[in-house]
Scaffold this motif. Sequence first.
Motif, PDB file in Angstrom:
ATOM      1  N   ALA A  35      36.804  30.208  30.284  1.00  0.00           N
ATOM      2  CA  ALA A  35      37.240  31.269  30.763  1.00  0.00           C
ATOM      3  C   ALA A  35      36.114  32.490  29.862  1.00  0.00           C
ATOM      4  O   ALA A  35      35.520  33.257  30.221  1.00  0.00           O
ATOM      5  CB  ALA A  35      38.692  31.947  30.516  1.00  0.00           C
ATOM      6  N   ALA A  38      32.954  33.266  31.441  1.00  0.00           N
ATOM      7  CA  ALA A  38      32.881  34.031  32.573  1.00  0.00           C
ATOM      8  C   ALA A  38      33.368  35.582  31.808  1.00  0.00           C
ATOM      9  O   ALA A  38      32.947  36.461  31.870  1.00  0.00           O
ATOM     10  CB  ALA A  38      34.638  33.779  33.312  1.00  0.00           C
ATOM     11  N   ARG A  39      33.540  35.469  30.396  1.00  0.00           N
ATOM     12  CA  ARG A  39      34.072  36.998  29.906  1.00  0.00           C
ATOM     13  C   ARG A  39      32.992  37.599  29.931  1.00  0.00           C
ATOM     14  O   ARG A  39      32.062  38.617  29.229  1.00  0.00           O
ATOM     15  CB  ARG A  39      35.121  37.008  28.800  1.00  0.00           C
ATOM     16  CG  ARG A  39      37.097  37.084  29.016  1.00  0.00           C
ATOM     17  CD  ARG A  39      37.387  37.260  27.753  1.00  0.00           C
ATOM     18  NE  ARG A  39      37.287  35.707  26.442  1.00  0.00           N
ATOM     19  CZ  ARG A  39      37.906  34.554  26.491  1.00  0.00           C
ATOM     20  NH1 ARG A  39      39.007  34.236  27.786  1.00  0.00           N
ATOM     21  NH2 ARG A  39      37.559  34.046  26.141  1.00  0.00           N
ATOM     22  N   ALA A  42      31.062  39.248  32.684  1.00  0.00           N
ATOM     23  CA  ALA A  42      31.968  39.852  33.277  1.00  0.00           C
ATOM     24  C   ALA A  42      31.337  41.131  32.999  1.00  0.00           C
ATOM     25  O   ALA A  42      31.111  42.526  32.789  1.00  0.00           O
ATOM     26  CB  ALA A  42      33.169  39.840  33.037  1.00  0.00           C
ATOM     27  N   THR A  96      37.731  35.916  37.576  1.00  0.00           N
ATOM     28  CA  THR A  96      37.815  37.185  36.403  1.00  0.00           C
ATOM     29  C   THR A  96      38.257  38.093  37.361  1.00  0.00           C
ATOM     30  O   THR A  96      36.910  38.375  38.070  1.00  0.00           O
ATOM     31  CB  THR A  96      36.945  36.737  35.325  1.00  0.00           C
ATOM     32  OG1 THR A  96      37.016  35.734  34.939  1.00  0.00           O
ATOM     33  CG2 THR A  96      37.045  38.456  34.353  1.00  0.00           C
ATOM     34  N   ARG A 121      41.620  40.776  34.180  1.00  0.00           N
ATOM     35  CA  ARG A 121      42.561  38.969  34.217  1.00  0.00           C
ATOM     36  C   ARG A 121      41.261  38.520  34.658  1.00  0.00           C
ATOM     37  O   ARG A 121      41.031  38.398  35.425  1.00  0.00           O
ATOM     38  CB  ARG A 121      43.249  40.229  34.848  1.00  0.00           C
ATOM     39  CG  ARG A 121      44.337  40.800  35.058  1.00  0.00           C
ATOM     40  CD  ARG A 121      45.311  40.844  33.631  1.00  0.00           C
ATOM     41  NE  ARG A 121      46.352  40.091  33.499  1.00  0.00           N
ATOM     42  CZ  ARG A 121      47.664  39.011  34.388  1.00  0.00           C
ATOM     43  NH1 ARG A 121      48.005  40.598  34.984  1.00  0.00           N
ATOM     44  NH2 ARG A 121      48.630  38.356  35.185  1.00  0.00           N
ATOM     45  N   GLN A 122      42.628  37.063  34.127  1.00  0.00           N
ATOM     46  CA  GLN A 122      41.734  35.460  34.289  1.00  0.00           C
ATOM     47  C   GLN A 122      42.753  35.272  34.891  1.00  0.00           C
ATOM     48  O   GLN A 122      43.544  34.590  34.183  1.00  0.00           O
ATOM     49  CB  GLN A 122      41.068  35.409  33.719  1.00  0.00           C
ATOM     50  CG  GLN A 122      39.558  36.100  32.991  1.00  0.00           C
ATOM     51  CD  GLN A 122      39.095  35.760  31.543  1.00  0.00           C
ATOM     52  OE1 GLN A 122      39.465  35.011  30.511  1.00  0.00           O
ATOM     53  NE2 GLN A 122      37.681  34.953  31.799  1.00  0.00           N
ATOM     54  N   SER A 143      34.930  39.819  41.769  1.00  0.00           N
ATOM     55  CA  SER A 143      35.402  39.152  41.206  1.00  0.00           C
ATOM     56  C   SER A 143      34.265  38.127  40.511  1.00  0.00           C
ATOM     57  O   SER A 143      33.486  37.862  41.571  1.00  0.00           O
ATOM     58  CB  SER A 143      36.475  38.224  41.637  1.00  0.00           C
ATOM     59  OG  SER A 143      36.118  37.579  42.889  1.00  0.00           O
TER      60      SER A 143
END
Length: 174
Positions: A35, A38-39, A42, A96, A121-122, A143
């Motif tokens: 996660a 991914a952040r 992103a 995400t 939001r994930q 996404s």
Amino acid sequence: MDSAYSDVAIAGDPLALPHLLPPVPQHPGTVAEFAGLARTVAADRARWAPLVRYDATTRWYARLQTGPGYEVWLLSWLPGQGSGLHDHGRSSGVLTVLDGSLRERALTARGETGRTLSPGRQRAFAPGYVHEVVNDSLEPAVSLHVYFPGLTEMTPYACTPAAHGRPAGAPAGH
């Protein structure tokens, strides 16, 4: 004794010490670390935004990054586009939302759930998680999806009430 010398002496080659340290992980090892990956991706909008494309006939997607045991995918969704009900085989994942909003419908042991995912939001999921993602808004959406291990299969599921939650083409159970 000369004051330029220390009382501390290192025996052997100090460059040989890394073998004594714990190995540096080659990739994230927990859901929280994926996660976080991914952040991080992103947050680097300059990296992914120029790559986004929209296709009126199907969802657009591109593999953005790979690493040992994982893949990062970028997807775009025009209004009305959806994934259909599916799972991700043996892969876990983190979804995400980068731009726009997406609606997720999931089938769980407790029944059907739904949620709207807005930017930032994930949603993390384990192997066997059955869900559908749809852009039911009036604006395009983007996404990011991290799969570990890398995505090798997606099982589609029937969306009809009589076949609710069964793989597409599977006979009705008792």
